[in-house]
Write an enzyme that holds these catalytic residues in place. Structure first.
Site, mmCIF file in Angstrom:
data_model
loop_
_atom_site.group_PDB
_atom_site.id
_atom_site.type_symbol
_atom_site.label_atom_id
_atom_site.label_comp_id
_atom_site.label_asym_id
_atom_site.label_seq_id
_atom_site.Cartn_x
_atom_site.Cartn_y
_atom_site.Cartn_z
ATOM 1 N N TYR A 78 78.536 18.384 36.181
ATOM 2 C CA TYR A 78 78.073 19.677 35.672
ATOM 3 C C TYR A 78 76.916 19.450 34.695
ATOM 4 O O TYR A 78 75.889 20.119 34.765
ATOM 5 C CB TYR A 78 79.246 20.384 34.979
ATOM 6 C CG TYR A 78 78.925 21.764 34.434
ATOM 7 C CD1 TYR A 78 78.769 22.855 35.290
ATOM 8 C CD2 TYR A 78 78.806 21.987 33.065
ATOM 9 C CE1 TYR A 78 78.496 24.115 34.789
ATOM 10 C CE2 TYR A 78 78.534 23.254 32.558
ATOM 11 C CZ TYR A 78 78.379 24.317 33.429
ATOM 12 O OH TYR A 78 78.105 25.569 32.934
ATOM 13 N N LYS A 106 72.967 20.693 34.542
ATOM 14 C CA LYS A 106 72.452 21.534 33.445
ATOM 15 C C LYS A 106 71.357 20.820 32.646
ATOM 16 O O LYS A 106 70.447 21.471 32.136
ATOM 17 C CB LYS A 106 73.612 21.970 32.539
ATOM 18 C CG LYS A 106 74.631 22.887 33.235
ATOM 19 C CD LYS A 106 73.985 24.183 33.703
ATOM 20 C CE LYS A 106 74.977 25.134 34.348
ATOM 21 N NZ LYS A 106 74.356 26.404 34.778
ATOM 22 N N ASN A 123 70.872 32.080 37.244
ATOM 23 C CA ASN A 123 72.138 32.160 36.511
ATOM 24 C C ASN A 123 73.334 31.659 37.318
ATOM 25 O O ASN A 123 74.278 31.116 36.740
ATOM 26 C CB ASN A 123 72.367 33.618 36.074
ATOM 27 C CG ASN A 123 73.775 33.856 35.603
ATOM 28 O OD1 ASN A 123 74.159 33.491 34.495
ATOM 29 N ND2 ASN A 123 74.594 34.467 36.469
ATOM 30 N N ASP A 151 74.822 33.331 49.845
ATOM 31 C CA ASP A 151 75.559 32.161 49.357
ATOM 32 C C ASP A 151 74.525 31.097 49.013
ATOM 33 O O ASP A 151 73.970 30.446 49.897
ATOM 34 C CB ASP A 151 76.530 31.645 50.428
ATOM 35 C CG ASP A 151 77.324 30.447 49.911
ATOM 36 O OD1 ASP A 151 76.922 29.849 48.889
ATOM 37 O OD2 ASP A 151 78.341 30.108 50.530
HETATM 38 P P1 NAD Z 1 80.983 33.558 36.452
HETATM 39 O O1 NAD Z 1 81.906 32.711 37.240
HETATM 40 O O2 NAD Z 1 81.428 34.890 35.985
HETATM 41 O O3 NAD Z 1 79.620 33.751 37.213
HETATM 42 C C1 NAD Z 1 79.097 32.813 38.103
HETATM 43 C C2 NAD Z 1 78.230 33.562 39.083
HETATM 44 O O4 NAD Z 1 77.715 32.635 40.047
HETATM 45 C C3 NAD Z 1 79.034 34.612 39.838
HETATM 46 O O5 NAD Z 1 78.294 35.805 39.937
HETATM 47 C C4 NAD Z 1 79.242 33.980 41.201
HETATM 48 O O6 NAD Z 1 79.332 34.931 42.234
HETATM 49 C C5 NAD Z 1 77.960 33.170 41.333
HETATM 50 N N1 NAD Z 1 78.131 32.132 42.338
HETATM 51 C C6 NAD Z 1 79.052 31.122 42.352
HETATM 52 N N2 NAD Z 1 78.943 30.413 43.498
HETATM 53 C C7 NAD Z 1 77.926 30.990 44.204
HETATM 54 C C8 NAD Z 1 77.330 30.726 45.449
HETATM 55 N N3 NAD Z 1 77.755 29.730 46.235
HETATM 56 N N4 NAD Z 1 76.313 31.524 45.865
HETATM 57 C C9 NAD Z 1 75.884 32.541 45.104
HETATM 58 N N5 NAD Z 1 76.407 32.841 43.909
HETATM 59 C C10 NAD Z 1 77.408 32.080 43.474
HETATM 60 O O7 NAD Z 1 80.564 32.657 35.212
HETATM 61 P P2 NAD Z 1 79.432 32.812 34.097
HETATM 62 O O8 NAD Z 1 79.981 32.189 32.901
HETATM 63 O O9 NAD Z 1 78.891 34.188 34.042
HETATM 64 O O10 NAD Z 1 78.325 31.809 34.680
HETATM 65 C C11 NAD Z 1 76.948 32.128 34.713
HETATM 66 C C12 NAD Z 1 76.133 30.900 34.344
HETATM 67 O O11 NAD Z 1 76.380 30.577 32.967
HETATM 68 C C13 NAD Z 1 76.494 29.643 35.145
HETATM 69 O O12 NAD Z 1 75.320 28.966 35.537
HETATM 70 C C14 NAD Z 1 77.271 28.799 34.141
HETATM 71 O O13 NAD Z 1 77.165 27.424 34.422
HETATM 72 C C15 NAD Z 1 76.589 29.206 32.852
HETATM 73 N N6 NAD Z 1 77.383 28.942 31.638
HETATM 74 C C16 NAD Z 1 78.637 29.469 31.499
HETATM 75 C C17 NAD Z 1 79.369 29.190 30.351
HETATM 76 C C18 NAD Z 1 80.771 29.724 30.160
HETATM 77 O O14 NAD Z 1 81.497 29.202 29.291
HETATM 78 N N7 NAD Z 1 81.200 30.744 30.869
HETATM 79 C C19 NAD Z 1 78.812 28.403 29.330
HETATM 80 C C20 NAD Z 1 77.533 27.891 29.493
HETATM 81 C C21 NAD Z 1 76.813 28.177 30.654
#
Ligand code: NAD
Length: 237
Positions: free
Chosen positions: A155, A159, A90, A62
């Protein structure tokens, strides 16, 4: 970089962008360490990787909890024989609320996962990569890391901060052959964007983000891209 027989740690690799990127890296012959909070989910994914003949390890963590980044890094090195070629920061959470509603506890919890953990992991990784004479740190930022809107302050701050971290890592690592780059996607079709009014098929696909990262990793040692923005067709950002 040739990816065959390299080692990588991808945080948040049990879903979305992180899982897709872990798949791409493993398919290219990289030994990937996956991490997420849920042990059972991690085990299912590792079983699937193993059936495909891909090399992978899983370490539950975590990363919003103090000390977990340090433990994860130590355990990763124990699985990879002390080497790390690629770190992908990520894991992250979305947060939306006006500034006036953000408590100190909320601020700390979002920042701890989205920015503090990447800082700590990157510090340990660049130290090792400088000694190794090479490596790459990838930070998954966002278009919200370039511009902020009503409700996105917390957020966005995390970022924007990731891009600052990336720029300093790039300057500090360059003399040692260590690269760092940030990817800034708009809406990506993952669980994080599930509540968006945009249909998933009109969003950027997670494999598109993975392909962009893989393309960057394949560039020659002297080349680096900065602030890679991935936009949805027709979107303003
Ligand atoms: P997602 O929710 O599928 O993945 C997020 C990941 O972070 C998951 O694997 C989750 O288990 C992990 N996570 C969350 N809380 C956690 C914790 N406390 N400890 C360990 N792991 C934890 O979403 P995603 O879109 O794949 O997000 C991945 C990255 O991309 C993030 O940093 C997000 O900010 C970024 N992002 C996403 C988008 C979008 O629209 N989906 C756009 C731009 C950037």
């Amino acid at each position: 970089m040739t990816l065959n027989r390299k080692t990588a740690l991808v945080t948040g690799s049990t879903s979305g962008i992180g899982l897709e990127l872990a798949r791409h890296l493993a398919r290219a012959g990289t030994r990937v360490v996956l991490t997420g909070r849920r042990k059972d989910l991690l085990e299912d994914i590792l079983r699937d990787f193993s059936l495909k003949g891909w090399e992978a390890d899983g370490i539950p963590a975590d990363l919003a909890t103090s000390g977990e980044a340090e433990r994860l890094f130590r355990e990763t090195l124990s699985r990879t024989g002390g080497r790390l070629d690629i770190l992908v920061n990520n894991a992250g959470v979305w947060h939306q609320s006006p500034v006036e509603d953000i408590s100190r506890a909320t601020f700390r919890s979002v920042m701890s996962l989205n920015l503090e953990t990447p800082f700590i992991l990157s510090g340990m990784a660049i130290k090792l990569m400088k000694r190794q004479g090479g490596g790459t740190i990838v930070n998954i930022s966002s278009v919200a890391g370039i511009e902020a809107w009503a409700g996105s302050a917390l957020y966005s701050a995390s970022k924007f901060g990731l891009r600052a971290l990336t720029q300093s890592l790039l300057a500090e690592g360059a003399p040692f052959g260590v690269k760092s780059f940030a990817i800034c996607p708009g809406y990506v079709a993952t669980p994080m964007a599930a509540d968006s009014p945009i249909p998933p098929e009109e969003m950027i696909q997670p494999e598109d983000v993975a392909r962009v990262v893989m393309a960057h990793l394949s560039l020659s040692g002297a080349t680096v891209l900065k602030d890679i923005v991935i936009s949805r067709l027709g979107a303003e950002q």
